[in-house]
Scaffold this active site. Structure first.
Site, PDB file in Angstrom:
ATOM      1  N   ASP A  13       0.811  -1.224   0.000  1.00 58.08           N
ATOM      2  CA  ASP A  13       0.000   0.000   0.000  1.00 58.08           C
ATOM      3  C   ASP A  13       0.841   1.269   0.000  1.00 58.08           C
ATOM      4  O   ASP A  13       0.425   2.308   0.525  1.00 58.08           O
ATOM      5  CB  ASP A  13      -0.966   0.023   1.199  1.00 58.08           C
ATOM      6  CG  ASP A  13      -1.873  -1.187   1.227  1.00 58.08           C
ATOM      7  OD1 ASP A  13      -2.219  -1.666   0.134  1.00 58.08           O
ATOM      8  OD2 ASP A  13      -2.225  -1.649   2.326  1.00 58.08           O
ATOM      9  N   LYS A  16       1.793   2.166  -5.155  1.00 59.56           N
ATOM     10  CA  LYS A  16       2.329   1.635  -6.417  1.00 59.56           C
ATOM     11  C   LYS A  16       1.389   1.925  -7.590  1.00 59.56           C
ATOM     12  O   LYS A  16       1.833   2.278  -8.677  1.00 59.56           O
ATOM     13  CB  LYS A  16       2.543   0.113  -6.283  1.00 59.56           C
ATOM     14  CG  LYS A  16       3.545  -0.253  -5.190  1.00 59.56           C
ATOM     15  CD  LYS A  16       3.638  -1.746  -4.980  1.00 59.56           C
ATOM     16  CE  LYS A  16       2.399  -2.368  -4.378  1.00 59.56           C
ATOM     17  NZ  LYS A  16       2.118  -1.985  -2.967  1.00 59.56           N
ATOM     18  N   GLY A  40      -4.566  -4.213  -3.782  1.00 60.95           N
ATOM     19  CA  GLY A  40      -5.550  -3.173  -4.078  1.00 60.95           C
ATOM     20  C   GLY A  40      -4.762  -1.939  -4.460  1.00 60.95           C
ATOM     21  O   GLY A  40      -4.128  -1.332  -3.612  1.00 60.95           O
ATOM     22  N   HIS A  41      -4.734  -1.609  -5.744  1.00 60.15           N
ATOM     23  CA  HIS A  41      -3.921  -0.490  -6.227  1.00 60.15           C
ATOM     24  C   HIS A  41      -4.851   0.652  -6.649  1.00 60.15           C
ATOM     25  O   HIS A  41      -5.678   0.482  -7.545  1.00 60.15           O
ATOM     26  CB  HIS A  41      -3.039  -0.936  -7.398  1.00 60.15           C
ATOM     27  CG  HIS A  41      -2.002  -1.945  -6.993  1.00 60.15           C
ATOM     28  ND1 HIS A  41      -1.102  -2.500  -7.859  1.00 60.15           N
ATOM     29  CD2 HIS A  41      -1.720  -2.485  -5.770  1.00 60.15           C
ATOM     30  CE1 HIS A  41      -0.309  -3.342  -7.200  1.00 60.15           C
ATOM     31  NE2 HIS A  41      -0.678  -3.359  -5.939  1.00 60.15           N
ATOM     32  N   GLN A 223       1.982  -5.977  -3.246  1.00 57.79           N
ATOM     33  CA  GLN A 223       2.429  -6.108  -1.846  1.00 57.79           C
ATOM     34  C   GLN A 223       3.727  -5.295  -1.638  1.00 57.79           C
ATOM     35  O   GLN A 223       3.959  -4.341  -2.359  1.00 57.79           O
ATOM     36  CB  GLN A 223       2.619  -7.573  -1.448  1.00 57.79           C
ATOM     37  CG  GLN A 223       1.336  -8.374  -1.325  1.00 57.79           C
ATOM     38  CD  GLN A 223       0.735  -8.789  -2.638  1.00 57.79           C
ATOM     39  OE1 GLN A 223       1.390  -9.410  -3.461  1.00 57.79           O
ATOM     40  NE2 GLN A 223      -0.517  -8.473  -2.867  1.00 57.79           N
TER      41      GLN A 223
HETATM   42  P1  GDP Z   1      -0.789   0.400  -3.554  1.00 58.95           P
HETATM   43  O1  GDP Z   1      -1.374  -0.884  -3.090  1.00 58.95           O
HETATM   44  O2  GDP Z   1       0.693   0.453  -3.326  1.00 58.95           O
HETATM   45  O3  GDP Z   1      -1.137   0.753  -4.967  1.00 58.95           O
HETATM   46  O4  GDP Z   1      -1.408   1.530  -2.628  1.00 58.95           O
HETATM   47  P2  GDP Z   1      -2.958   1.657  -2.174  1.00 58.95           P
HETATM   48  O5  GDP Z   1      -3.751   2.123  -3.325  1.00 58.95           O
HETATM   49  O6  GDP Z   1      -3.409   0.430  -1.472  1.00 58.95           O
HETATM   50  O7  GDP Z   1      -2.841   2.745  -1.030  1.00 58.95           O
HETATM   51  C1  GDP Z   1      -2.300   4.006  -1.263  1.00 58.95           C
HETATM   52  C2  GDP Z   1      -3.371   5.050  -0.913  1.00 58.95           C
HETATM   53  O8  GDP Z   1      -2.768   6.316  -0.784  1.00 58.95           O
HETATM   54  C3  GDP Z   1      -4.426   5.201  -1.991  1.00 58.95           C
HETATM   55  O9  GDP Z   1      -5.647   5.547  -1.383  1.00 58.95           O
HETATM   56  C4  GDP Z   1      -3.899   6.358  -2.829  1.00 58.95           C
HETATM   57  O10 GDP Z   1      -4.938   7.070  -3.509  1.00 58.95           O
HETATM   58  C5  GDP Z   1      -3.286   7.213  -1.772  1.00 58.95           C
HETATM   59  N1  GDP Z   1      -2.122   8.015  -2.185  1.00 58.95           N
HETATM   60  C6  GDP Z   1      -1.141   7.718  -3.066  1.00 58.95           C
HETATM   61  N2  GDP Z   1      -0.203   8.687  -3.071  1.00 58.95           N
HETATM   62  C7  GDP Z   1      -0.592   9.604  -2.173  1.00 58.95           C
HETATM   63  C8  GDP Z   1      -0.030  10.823  -1.689  1.00 58.95           C
HETATM   64  O11 GDP Z   1       1.054  11.247  -2.076  1.00 58.95           O
HETATM   65  N3  GDP Z   1      -0.745  11.498  -0.721  1.00 58.95           N
HETATM   66  C9  GDP Z   1      -1.923  11.057  -0.245  1.00 58.95           C
HETATM   67  N4  GDP Z   1      -2.538  11.771   0.698  1.00 58.95           N
HETATM   68  N5  GDP Z   1      -2.486   9.909  -0.667  1.00 58.95           N
HETATM   69  C10 GDP Z   1      -1.822   9.187  -1.612  1.00 58.95           C
HETATM   70  P1  IMO Z   2      -0.910  -4.117  -2.263  1.00 64.07           P
HETATM   71  O1  IMO Z   2      -0.463  -4.665  -3.602  1.00 64.07           O
HETATM   72  C1  IMO Z   2      -0.961  -4.563   2.073  1.00 64.07           C
HETATM   73  C2  IMO Z   2      -1.006  -8.645   3.669  1.00 64.07           C
HETATM   74  C3  IMO Z   2      -2.266  -9.086   4.380  1.00 64.07           C
HETATM   75  C4  IMO Z   2      -1.681 -10.087   5.356  1.00 64.07           C
HETATM   76  C5  IMO Z   2      -0.565 -10.741   4.540  1.00 64.07           C
HETATM   77  C6  IMO Z   2      -0.960 -12.047   3.872  1.00 64.07           C
HETATM   78  O2  IMO Z   2      -2.196  -3.407  -2.308  1.00 64.07           O
HETATM   79  O3  IMO Z   2       0.201  -3.349  -1.636  1.00 64.07           O
HETATM   80  P2  IMO Z   2      -2.548 -12.741   1.852  1.00 64.07           P
HETATM   81  O4  IMO Z   2      -3.920 -12.302   1.466  1.00 64.07           O
HETATM   82  O5  IMO Z   2      -1.513 -12.472   0.832  1.00 64.07           O
HETATM   83  O6  IMO Z   2      -2.529 -14.151   2.348  1.00 64.07           O
HETATM   84  O7  IMO Z   2      -2.167 -11.851   3.152  1.00 64.07           O
HETATM   85  O8  IMO Z   2      -0.192  -9.800   3.550  1.00 64.07           O
HETATM   86  N1  IMO Z   2      -1.222  -8.127   2.297  1.00 64.07           N
HETATM   87  C7  IMO Z   2      -1.168  -6.831   1.961  1.00 64.07           C
HETATM   88  N2  IMO Z   2      -0.984  -5.740   2.729  1.00 64.07           N
HETATM   89  N3  IMO Z   2      -1.069  -4.436   0.732  1.00 64.07           N
HETATM   90  C8  IMO Z   2      -1.220  -5.527  -0.051  1.00 64.07           C
HETATM   91  O9  IMO Z   2      -1.190  -5.467  -1.397  1.00 64.07           O
HETATM   92  C9  IMO Z   2      -1.320  -6.794   0.562  1.00 64.07           C
HETATM   93  N4  IMO Z   2      -1.494  -8.050   0.109  1.00 64.07           N
HETATM   94  C10 IMO Z   2      -1.425  -8.861   1.169  1.00 64.07           C
HETATM   95  O10 IMO Z   2      -2.885  -8.004   5.022  1.00 64.07           O
HETATM   96  O11 IMO Z   2      -1.091  -9.422   6.438  1.00 64.07           O
HETATM   97 MG    MG Z   3      -2.894  -1.577  -1.805  1.00 65.35          MG
END
Ligand code: GDP
Ligand code: IMO
Ligand code: MG
Length: 421
Positions: A13, A16, A40-41, A223
């Site tokens: 998270d 990416k 979840g991207h 991840q």
């Molecule tokens: P990912 O899994 O690495 O793609 O990241 P996620 O989407 O799960 O979580 C990142 C969250 O931070 C999302 O809700 C993005 O919209 C948000 N986000 C990304 N870059 C920034 C930033 O620079 N500032 C803020 N406030 N939010 C951001």
């Molecule tokens: P993105 O791509 C954050 C965590 C879960 C759990 C562990 C194992 O959005 O960054 P799993 O479902 O793979 O068996 O879970 O890994 N986890 C993540 N945490 N971002 C993710 O993906 C994750 N994918 C799995 O919360 O601790």
């Molecule tokens: Mg994510």
């Protein structure tokens, strides 16, 4: 031509999805190489927000090619649902998504097994997303999995039935109820039929290497490095190789074809699920990070644990993947902080260490360096000159500590809220 790789350097998270979306004008091809719908991207642009789980984050760019590589595990129901949502938003996907024949399929019974195995762990549960990731990779490694290419063969039904029976026997051993499995199976088989008839299921390793002759490819990690099955805080990890090397095995590209390794990190840290988190904050400051950063899971909605940036863990991730440049995300979340802390080492058993410990229960205490907060909103900054000096001091310190340049600072969730350095 090269494969540039984007990887999360923390516990996932990091942002990416946003970065892939920002960088795609430079790349025609984006490829996912590991993980599955546990990811979840999030992408935000033109006032719209999308969360992608399986489809690569290049999908919103015209004429892009989005490859789901052999290292990915795919739930056909989630994939087809995701595609329907993208199409409903007016974005065509026809011909833009290619699925590797060698990507493994997640069955409804994999999800049940995930839940059953977590339940059996009791207090030691991993906090899995329960998408069936662990059981699907287990079948892959134990050589009994079903692959996307199998749906093209006449004996697919037989293979599916055999694997399902094996799973049902395991579930019975665990004493886990299988209610609803018939309904889930119907939906799953419908989605498989869509895959079979509407989808390009290809020999992706050949396609990737052909496309590589025409231009650079962007590999999108899921991840984060601290969730890697080898290098993460085992057993509190996911079941795939989330580090840069995973791009080679997950796409079929040779190590010499890897170009830039872009490591993404938040200006602080978060983690969802169980496992060690040395700099975790259980106070108002952690709560403020969660609130300001909307730190709730994009896949499960769970509240993310929050804490200070951990340079011990970051240096470790950079070492394992050989990150050549760093992108710092979400600095704006700390706009109102009086002070910003960063862990530079741990004290452990009376000594000091700069290594991430093997034991998940090692009683480490972070040793912090403190910085003055910038105390001003940065989301409208677009150039380095616009950024407050206090933030630049923080960034310079991170560069000194890691030996890798921070090339990009994200100051908000939108595509446009970025500062290139
Ligand atoms: P990912 O899994 O690495 O793609 O990241 P996620 O989407 O799960 O979580 C990142 C969250 O931070 C999302 O809700 C993005 O919209 C948000 N986000 C990304 N870059 C920034 C930033 O620079 N500032 C803020 N406030 N939010 C951001
Ligand atoms: P993105 O791509 C954050 C965590 C879960 C759990 C562990 C194992 O959005 O960054 P799993 O479902 O793979 O068996 O879970 O890994 N986890 C993540 N945490 N971002 C993710 O993906 C994750 N994918 C799995 O919360 O601790
Ligand atoms: Mg994510």
């Amino acid at each position: 031509m090269k494969v540039d790789v984007i990887i999360g350097l923390q516990w996932g998270d990091e942002g990416k999805g946003k970065i892939v979306d920002v960088l795609t004008p430079k790349y025609k091809v984006v490829a996912r190489f590991q993980g599955g719908p546990n990811a979840g991207h999030t992408l935000e642009f033109d006032g719209k927000k999308f969360v992608l789980h399986t489809v690569p984050s290049g999908i919103f760019r015209e004429n892009s090619v989005n490859i789901i590589g052999n290292g990915v595990v795919v739930d056909p129901v989630i994939l087809m649902d995701e595609i329907r949502k993208i199409n409903a938003a007016g974005v065509p996907t026809g011909g833009k998504i290619l699925l590797s024949k060698k990507a493994h399929l997640i069955l409804p019974t994999h999800r049940l097994l995930d839940a059953a195995q977590e339940a059996a762990k009791g207090g030691a549960k991993i906090g899995s997303t329960l998408k069936g990731i662990g059981p699907a990779y287990t079948d892959k490694v134990s050589r009994s999995g079903l692959r996307a290419g199998d749906v093209l063969h006449p004996d697919f039904g037989k293979k599916y039935a055999a694997l399902k029976q094996k799973h049902l026997a395991l579930l019975a051993q665990l004493g886990y109820p299988c209610s609803g499995v018939d309904e889930q199976e119907k939906e799953w088989l419908r989605s498989v039929e869509h895959l079979r008839t509407e989808f390009a299921i290809i020999d992706s390793e050949y396609e990737v290497n052909e496309l590589l002759k025409q231009g650079d490819i962007l590999a999108e990690g899921a991840q984060g490095s601290m969730l890697d099955v080898d290098f993460g805080s085992y057993p509190f990890v996911t079941s795939s190789s989330t580090v840069c090397a995973g791009a080679c095995t997950g796409l079929g590209v040779a190590p010499g074809k890897i170009g830039e390794v872009i490591g993404i990190f938040k200006a602080y840290c978060t983690r969802v699920g169980s496992g060690p988190f040395p700099t975790e904050l259980h106070d108002d400051v952690g709560e403020q990070m969660r609130r300001q950063g909307s730190e709730f899971g994009a896949t499960t909605g769970r509240a993310r644990r929050c804490g200070w940036l951990d340079l011990v863990a970051l240096r470790y991730s950079i070492m394992v993947s050989g990150a050549t440049q760093l992108f710092m995300m979400k600095a704006d979340v700390m706009d109102n902080f009086d002070t910003v802390k960063v862990a530079v080492a741990y004290s452990l058993n009376g000594g000091v260490t700069d290594r991430y410990p093997y034991e998940v229960d090692a009683p480490v205490e972070p040793i912090y360096r403190e910085f003055r907060g910038w105390k001003k909103p940065i989301s409208s900054c677009r150039t380095q000159q616009d950024l407050p000096q206090e933030l630049l001091d923080y960034v310079t310190f991170i560069e000194q500590q890691t030996g890798v340049p921070v090339k990009f600072i994200s100051v908000g969730p939108d595509r446009s809220e970025t500062v290139l350095r």
